[in-house]
Design a protein around this motif. Structure first.
Motif, PDB file in Angstrom:
ATOM      1  N   LYS A   5      -1.515  -2.077  13.079  1.00  0.00           N
ATOM      2  CA  LYS A   5      -1.757  -0.726  12.573  1.00  0.00           C
ATOM      3  C   LYS A   5      -0.494   0.106  12.739  1.00  0.00           C
ATOM      4  O   LYS A   5       0.100   0.149  13.828  1.00  0.00           O
ATOM      5  CB  LYS A   5      -2.915  -0.073  13.343  1.00  0.00           C
ATOM      6  CG  LYS A   5      -3.272   1.322  12.836  1.00  0.00           C
ATOM      7  CD  LYS A   5      -4.440   1.908  13.623  1.00  0.00           C
ATOM      8  CE  LYS A   5      -4.774   3.310  13.119  1.00  0.00           C
ATOM      9  NZ  LYS A   5      -5.895   3.902  13.903  1.00  0.00           N
ATOM     10  N   HIS A  13       6.254   2.856   8.811  1.00  0.00           N
ATOM     11  CA  HIS A  13       5.778   2.756   7.426  1.00  0.00           C
ATOM     12  C   HIS A  13       6.128   1.341   6.994  1.00  0.00           C
ATOM     13  O   HIS A  13       7.296   1.039   6.717  1.00  0.00           O
ATOM     14  CB  HIS A  13       6.458   3.792   6.525  1.00  0.00           C
ATOM     15  CG  HIS A  13       6.153   5.207   6.887  1.00  0.00           C
ATOM     16  ND1 HIS A  13       5.014   5.849   6.467  1.00  0.00           N
ATOM     17  CD2 HIS A  13       6.827   6.101   7.678  1.00  0.00           C
ATOM     18  CE1 HIS A  13       5.000   7.085   6.952  1.00  0.00           C
ATOM     19  NE2 HIS A  13       6.091   7.258   7.689  1.00  0.00           N
ATOM     20  N   THR A  16       5.574  -3.207   1.862  1.00  0.00           N
ATOM     21  CA  THR A  16       4.595  -4.187   1.380  1.00  0.00           C
ATOM     22  C   THR A  16       5.083  -4.981   0.163  1.00  0.00           C
ATOM     23  O   THR A  16       4.454  -5.952  -0.222  1.00  0.00           O
ATOM     24  CB  THR A  16       3.265  -3.490   1.002  1.00  0.00           C
ATOM     25  OG1 THR A  16       3.523  -2.495  -0.009  1.00  0.00           O
ATOM     26  CG2 THR A  16       2.633  -2.812   2.215  1.00  0.00           C
ATOM     27  N   PHE A 174       5.000   1.287   0.506  1.00  0.00           N
ATOM     28  CA  PHE A 174       4.840   1.288   1.953  1.00  0.00           C
ATOM     29  C   PHE A 174       3.375   1.518   2.322  1.00  0.00           C
ATOM     30  O   PHE A 174       2.621   2.124   1.569  1.00  0.00           O
ATOM     31  CB  PHE A 174       5.664   2.411   2.595  1.00  0.00           C
ATOM     32  CG  PHE A 174       7.141   2.283   2.425  1.00  0.00           C
ATOM     33  CD1 PHE A 174       7.914   1.620   3.371  1.00  0.00           C
ATOM     34  CD2 PHE A 174       7.786   2.845   1.334  1.00  0.00           C
ATOM     35  CE1 PHE A 174       9.282   1.517   3.223  1.00  0.00           C
ATOM     36  CE2 PHE A 174       9.151   2.755   1.173  1.00  0.00           C
ATOM     37  CZ  PHE A 174       9.914   2.087   2.120  1.00  0.00           C
ATOM     38  N   ASN A 175       3.010   1.057   3.495  1.00  0.00           N
ATOM     39  CA  ASN A 175       1.693   1.347   4.060  1.00  0.00           C
ATOM     40  C   ASN A 175       1.865   1.830   5.502  1.00  0.00           C
ATOM     41  O   ASN A 175       2.334   1.065   6.342  1.00  0.00           O
ATOM     42  CB  ASN A 175       0.807   0.098   4.035  1.00  0.00           C
ATOM     43  CG  ASN A 175      -0.581   0.375   4.593  1.00  0.00           C
ATOM     44  OD1 ASN A 175      -1.097   1.487   4.462  1.00  0.00           O
ATOM     45  ND2 ASN A 175      -1.169  -0.620   5.234  1.00  0.00           N
ATOM     46  N   PRO A 176       1.524   3.100   5.771  1.00  0.00           N
ATOM     47  CA  PRO A 176       1.134   4.154   4.820  1.00  0.00           C
ATOM     48  C   PRO A 176       2.373   4.665   4.062  1.00  0.00           C
ATOM     49  O   PRO A 176       3.490   4.541   4.575  1.00  0.00           O
ATOM     50  CB  PRO A 176       0.573   5.236   5.740  1.00  0.00           C
ATOM     51  CG  PRO A 176       1.337   5.065   7.017  1.00  0.00           C
ATOM     52  CD  PRO A 176       1.542   3.584   7.166  1.00  0.00           C
ATOM     53  N   PRO A 177       2.171   5.242   2.875  1.00  0.00           N
ATOM     54  CA  PRO A 177       3.315   5.751   2.117  1.00  0.00           C
ATOM     55  C   PRO A 177       3.940   6.951   2.820  1.00  0.00           C
ATOM     56  O   PRO A 177       3.223   7.851   3.257  1.00  0.00           O
ATOM     57  CB  PRO A 177       2.690   6.185   0.777  1.00  0.00           C
ATOM     58  CG  PRO A 177       1.364   5.514   0.729  1.00  0.00           C
ATOM     59  CD  PRO A 177       0.909   5.382   2.144  1.00  0.00           C
TER      60      PRO A 177
END
Length: 259
Positions: A5, A13, A16, A174-177
């Motif tokens: 996470k 970030h 992905t 990206f995750n999260p952006p």
């Protein structure tokens, strides 16, 4: 394996897009000149997959996030001591790496300047850096004299490295952006072993000039040398943003001679 996470307090970030990850790794162009490469903040290893698929240089990973460390330990069990759970900013390069070194990473934006100053502190070992930064930081690093973006970091980096802005990266990969656009830059160590001036004074002159960048250098440098003893020189009538690295070297010698 359960996914890691992203943690806001670490500025994480996770990239992905594998195509962009491969493009970043392929941007390492000077790897024939160093035996080890260190990836900073690998997260879940999207860059690491491409980095570790290369025969050389030998890859090391460092992540301050314990969850990422344990994830990567399971993903790459063969790495052993080349996987480090620690703070890059506290890393003793000479203790771990005996020779020249490359650095790569999707760097946390909240410590971008600290990372770059860490590279400067270890410029005798670091041959190349390829990294993702906030676009504004990347532009500042590569900016040339004459613009408002050109500043302290621009001068210090360009004194010892060739700085190239390679490409921009949109938030959606990206995750999260992130809330900002990102960009990848490449630093390649130049042939300057030592500047042709007192390097400690050089740093003081550059900082003093940009800390009062609206003033002419004659006034901005008054804390380092009195205006009365300062020799006449056209450089002193300019603002810091107008000076190249070579100009700052000459200005440093001028300050030294005027003391």
């Amino acid at each position: 394996m359960s996914l890691v996470k992203a943690k806001k307090h670490l500025g994480q970030h996770f990239l992905t897009d594998k195509n962009i990850a491969e493009k970043i790794v392929n941007s390492l162009k000077s790897s024939d000149h160093y035996s080890d490469v260190l990836e900073v903040g690998p997260g879940m290893g999207i860059l690491s997959d491409f980095l570790l698929s290369r025969d050389s240089p030998r890859a090391h990973l460092i992540d301050i996030d314990t969850e990422s460390y344990h994830f990567l330990k399971k993903k790459y069990p063969h790495l052993g001591e080349r996987l480090i759970n620690g703070d890059f900013l506290e890393l003793d390069f000479k203790k771990i790496f005996s020779g020249k070194l490359g650095i790569i990473g999707n760097f946390p934006y909240n410590i971008s300047s600290q990372i770059l100053f860490k590279i400067l502190d270890n410029r005798d070992q670091v041959v190349e850096l390829v990294g993702m930064f906030q676009k504004e930081v990347a532009e500042r690093c590569a900016e040339k004299p004459g613009s408002k973006e050109y500043g302290i970091l621009s001068v210090f980096l360009q004194a010892y490295f060739k700085v190239e802005y390679l490409f921009s990266v949109k938030p959606g990969v990206f995750n999260p952006p992130p809330k900002v656009t990102s960009a990848v830059i490449r630093l390649t160590r130049n042939e300057v072993g030592k500047l042709d001036c007192d390097e400690k004074l050089f740093w003081q002159v550059v900082k003093a000039g940009f800390n009062q960048r609206r003033k002419t250098l004659r006034n901005a440098l008054s804390a380092l040398v009195s205006k009365e003893t300062m020799q006449d020189d056209p450089l002193l009538e300019l603002r810091a943003e107008r000076l190249s690295v070579n100009d700052f070297v000459r200005l440093t010698n001028l300050v030294s001679e005027s003391r």
